[in-house]
Design an enzyme around this catalytic site. Structure first.
Site, PDB file in Angstrom:
ATOM      1  N   VAL A  15      38.852  14.964 -25.267  1.00 27.52           N
ATOM      2  CA  VAL A  15      39.704  14.027 -24.527  1.00 27.52           C
ATOM      3  C   VAL A  15      40.986  14.710 -24.072  1.00 27.52           C
ATOM      4  CG1 VAL A  15      40.981  11.857 -24.643  1.00 27.52           C
ATOM      5  CG2 VAL A  15      38.742  12.040 -25.727  1.00 27.52           C
ATOM      6  N   LYS A  38      44.911  21.995 -34.923  1.00 26.54           N
ATOM      7  CA  LYS A  38      44.590  22.328 -36.313  1.00 26.54           C
ATOM      8  C   LYS A  38      44.190  23.786 -36.459  1.00 26.54           C
ATOM      9  CE  LYS A  38      42.290  19.279 -38.679  1.00 26.54           C
ATOM     10  NZ  LYS A  38      41.182  18.445 -39.204  1.00 26.54           N
ATOM     11  N   VAL A 123      39.707   1.855 -26.776  1.00 31.81           N
ATOM     12  CA  VAL A 123      38.689   0.806 -26.688  1.00 31.81           C
ATOM     13  C   VAL A 123      37.917   0.935 -25.376  1.00 31.81           C
ATOM     14  CG1 VAL A 123      38.240  -1.675 -26.717  1.00 31.81           C
ATOM     15  CG2 VAL A 123      40.148  -0.741 -28.050  1.00 31.81           C
ATOM     16  N   GLY A 125      36.561   3.429 -23.611  1.00 30.70           N
ATOM     17  CA  GLY A 125      36.730   4.511 -22.645  1.00 30.70           C
ATOM     18  C   GLY A 125      37.541   4.142 -21.424  1.00 30.70           C
ATOM     19  N   GLY A 178      26.822  15.644 -27.203  1.00 28.15           N
ATOM     20  CA  GLY A 178      28.173  15.371 -27.676  1.00 28.15           C
ATOM     21  C   GLY A 178      28.531  13.904 -27.727  1.00 28.15           C
ATOM     22  N   GLU A 181      28.165  12.363 -33.290  1.00 30.73           N
ATOM     23  CA  GLU A 181      28.584  13.431 -34.188  1.00 30.73           C
ATOM     24  C   GLU A 181      27.402  13.903 -35.054  1.00 30.73           C
ATOM     25  OE1 GLU A 181      31.549  14.718 -34.049  1.00 30.73           O
ATOM     26  OE2 GLU A 181      32.358  13.250 -32.637  1.00 30.73           O
ATOM     27  N   ASP A 192      32.490   2.140 -35.477  1.00 25.53           N
ATOM     28  CA  ASP A 192      33.296   2.365 -34.269  1.00 25.53           C
ATOM     29  C   ASP A 192      33.503   1.074 -33.477  1.00 25.53           C
ATOM     30  OD1 ASP A 192      34.280   4.409 -32.020  1.00 25.53           O
ATOM     31  OD2 ASP A 192      32.875   3.021 -31.082  1.00 25.53           O
ATOM     32  N   LYS A 196      37.129  -1.252 -32.720  1.00 22.31           N
ATOM     33  CA  LYS A 196      37.492  -1.687 -31.371  1.00 22.31           C
ATOM     34  C   LYS A 196      37.552  -3.212 -31.289  1.00 22.31           C
ATOM     35  CE  LYS A 196      35.406   2.444 -29.360  1.00 22.31           C
ATOM     36  NZ  LYS A 196      34.249   3.019 -28.625  1.00 22.31           N
ATOM     37  N   GLY A 294      33.320  10.325 -23.171  1.00 23.02           N
ATOM     38  CA  GLY A 294      33.531  11.504 -22.347  1.00 23.02           C
ATOM     39  C   GLY A 294      35.005  11.812 -22.145  1.00 23.02           C
TER      40      GLY A 294
END
Length: 393
Positions: A15, A38, A123, A125, A178, A181, A192, A196, A294
């Site tokens: 993102v 990281k 929420v 995309g 992708g 996961e 998920d 949302k 995406g």
């Protein structure tokens, strides 16, 4: 008034890269001063001096007035977001777990410090559902908000029902692309969309609900028998969260797989796309459709929030001021299909009524009405191998 935004960004993954790609094509009154990441050893597409592994490079820099938070770690995201807001920096985030878990506290912090936290990208995309709930529906009585909130599970289900792939093959393909996961539990387990849903319910009904209190059952127990049953009936299975007002002063929230008929607009939402269906008293039924996953679709939502900050935009949480006696409940009866492996599963579930029952050599199911509270209480039993539950609309 347009204010120049000096941005510090946590994270530079899919993102973050997507957002940067979009920003490069625009002439905006903003500057990205620092990225905190990281892994310092990972090769980046930008000069090394822009990157740091020290959060203080953003949080302690008085020149940075805007923080963009795009990391996976919800706990760390909350720490950074809270620190930024309390120090006078506005924040844009796409971390749905962090926001759903801490929304009430974050709203209070914004009020106390006069800062703004925006999270459209958290929420669905690219679909601008939060801003619409805040502004377009601010004085509207909403009967329900539902839809496809998770692109990963929808991609898997699309491949199963449109291309005849097995669940395992569809999941593997989603991981390769992708969309899912390596551990897909967050998506296929319904977690998920639950996060949302909690955020959507807050802006739709003015209530704060701990995600832990919301029932979520996913598609991870889906089997060939369920797919065959759905196809024989002319249905598709979709993983649908629902926020619905009942009894004038209560809102029910849950996430369940559902058998969807061809006349339902969500029936044709395929692949990684999302769709949000809003039913309102005066505006009637409206549908929002777009990419739910995406880098570029989510990045576009994040950029929309960043652009809104230039004009001092903030969520007013108007529905919370008028919520009054509206409260969350799980006392709600649903009509479900239950495939079960052992008779004791059915015997230990208190169905209010059963309208269809089938016994087979390797396939048993019932269709009947059951209270959500019973499903919640017996969740571990229902989640045992060989069982699968879905709502029948």
């Amino acid at each position: 008034m347009r204010e120049k935004l000096i941005i510090g960004m946590f994270g530079f993954g899919v993102v973050g890269q997507g957002l940067y790609d979009i920003i490069k094509t625009k002439k905006l009154n903003l500057e990205i001063k620092k990225f905190v990441i990281k892994n310092a050893d990972k090769k980046r597409s930008l000069p090394a001096e822009l990157f740091s592994t020290d959060p203080e490079a953003i949080l302690a820099d008085p020149a940075i007035n805007t923080v963009v938070e795009l990391i996976d770690d919800a706990d760390a995201a909350f720490t950074f977001t809270k620190r930024a807001l309390t120090s006078g920096k506005n924040v844009v985030s796409a971390n749905k777990k962090m926001i759903a878990t801490h929304l009430e506290e974050l709203a209070q912090i914004q009020q106390e410090h006069g800062t703004s936290l925006l999270y459209e990208g958290a929420v669905c995309g690219s679909i601008p559902i939060i801003r619409n709930l805040e502004e377009y529906y601010d004085n509207e009585l909403l009967h329900s908000v539902t839809g496809i909130f998770n692109g990963s599970s929808n991609y898997i289900l699309s491949k199963i029902f449109s291309e005849g792939q097995s669940y395992d093959a569809a999941l593997k393909k989603a991981q390769e692309l992708g969309f899912a996961e390596t551990d897909p539990t967050l998506d296929v387990g319904g977690y998920d969309p639950k996060y949302k849903l909690a955020i959507v319910a807050s802006h739709a009904y003015g209530i704060y609900v701990d995600p832990k209190d919301i029932l979520n059952l996913g598609i991870d127990k889906l089997a060939d028998q369920d797919i065959l049953f759905a196809k024989e009936k002319g249905f598709k299975i979709k993983l649908l969260p629902l926020a619905k007002e009942i009894n004038n002063n209560e809102v029910v929230l849950y996430v369940l797989p559902k058998f969807v008929r061809p006349d339902n607009i969500l029936y044709n939402v395929e692949n990684e796309n999302n769709g949000v269906l809003v039913k309102a008293a005066f505006a009637d039924e409206q549908f929002f459709y777009g990419k739910g996953a995406g880098g570029h679709p989510t990045g576009s939502a994040v950029l929309s929030d960043i652009a809104a900050l230039r004009y001092g935009y903030r969520y007013e949480y108007k529905k919370h001021l008028d919520a009054g006696q509206i409260r969350f409940t799980s006392n709600y009866v649903v009509n479900v299909y239950l495939r079960y492996a052992a008779d004791d599963v059915l015997q230990n579930l208190a169905f209010e009524s059963i309208t269809e029952r089938f016994y087979g050599e390797d396939f048993n199911y019932v269709i009947g009405k059951i209270n959500l509270q019973e499903i919640i209480a017996k969740r571990d039993l229902i989640n045992q191998p060989g069982n699968f539950i879905a709502e029948v609309l």
